[in-house]
Enzyme design. Sequence first.
Site, PDB file in Angstrom:
ATOM      1  N   ASP A  96      44.800  39.660  41.738  1.00 48.78           N
ATOM      2  CA  ASP A  96      45.787  40.095  40.751  1.00 48.78           C
ATOM      3  C   ASP A  96      45.394  39.704  39.329  1.00 48.78           C
ATOM      4  O   ASP A  96      46.225  39.711  38.430  1.00 48.78           O
ATOM      5  CB  ASP A  96      47.160  39.506  41.082  1.00 48.78           C
ATOM      6  CG  ASP A  96      47.179  37.978  41.035  1.00 48.78           C
ATOM      7  OD1 ASP A  96      46.087  37.376  40.955  1.00 48.78           O
ATOM      8  OD2 ASP A  96      48.273  37.391  41.089  1.00 48.78           O
ATOM      9  N   CYS A  99      42.642  35.323  40.124  1.00 49.40           N
ATOM     10  CA  CYS A  99      41.919  34.827  41.302  1.00 49.40           C
ATOM     11  C   CYS A  99      41.178  33.513  41.037  1.00 49.40           C
ATOM     12  O   CYS A  99      41.138  32.641  41.909  1.00 49.40           O
ATOM     13  CB  CYS A  99      40.972  35.884  41.856  1.00 49.40           C
ATOM     14  SG  CYS A  99      39.644  36.395  40.746  1.00 49.40           S
ATOM     15  N   HIS A 205      35.380  38.773  41.471  1.00 51.12           N
ATOM     16  CA  HIS A 205      36.401  38.042  42.226  1.00 51.12           C
ATOM     17  C   HIS A 205      35.928  36.644  42.614  1.00 51.12           C
ATOM     18  O   HIS A 205      34.733  36.416  42.841  1.00 51.12           O
ATOM     19  CB  HIS A 205      36.743  38.823  43.500  1.00 51.12           C
ATOM     20  CG  HIS A 205      37.952  38.340  44.215  1.00 51.12           C
ATOM     21  ND1 HIS A 205      39.208  38.305  43.654  1.00 51.12           N
ATOM     22  CD2 HIS A 205      38.114  37.851  45.471  1.00 51.12           C
ATOM     23  CE1 HIS A 205      40.084  37.834  44.526  1.00 51.12           C
ATOM     24  NE2 HIS A 205      39.444  37.542  45.633  1.00 51.12           N
TER      25      HIS A 205
END
Length: 227
Positions: A96, A99, A205
């Site tokens: 979102d 991370c 990520h």
Amino acid sequence: MTESCSNASRSSSSSLNSSFHDDTEDDQTIAAILAEEESSKVDGKLSKRLSHLDSIPHTPRVIEKIPDVSEASLDHERLSERLVTYNLEEMQIEGDGNCQFRALADQLFRNPDHHKVVRKEVIKQLKHERKLYEGYVPMKYRSYLKKMKKSGEWGDHVTLQAAADRFAAKINLVTSFKETSYIEIVPNGKTPTKELWLSFWSEVHYNSLYERGDVPAQKPRKKHWLF
């Protein structure tokens, strides 16, 4: 007119009091969570087992380029292979925009939902020790802080260094970079009191890392990068 001004004054005062109350409660929550640090220290067994890995010097930097889909897919495949080789497993962190902070919160407090606490403490570190980080930020520093304060703003290698400094932690990154599989981020002028392990799918990520089979049970998440 007088009544209108009086009402506006009361409204403004009420708003300020509410804001102050919220900040106080927030700070109390932060203090309670930070008190958990002593019971959340990592025992260092991963570092002992993976002590043969060579790391490169860490240079704090902001995000400059997001890989395209093809490049990102190759990077993720490379990272997955490394995790298998090192017998590591990812705890999947919600994608979102928070991370990095969620992964750090999981490693620090065993609860990724404390990401707001981590972000707030990192911002405090960036403010109070401006001279340590300003040279790595290619924009007005105040604008950088304002941007980074926002929930959902991606963390970068500057915020990672600030997190290492604030929490006196050595942050270990297993990465998808071609050049190196492993980066160590150590606190400036401090002996680390804890070790945090993250996987880093380059500029896409972060996940929290554990030895294979040791990933704690987690609640269902709304969204993952990998599912």
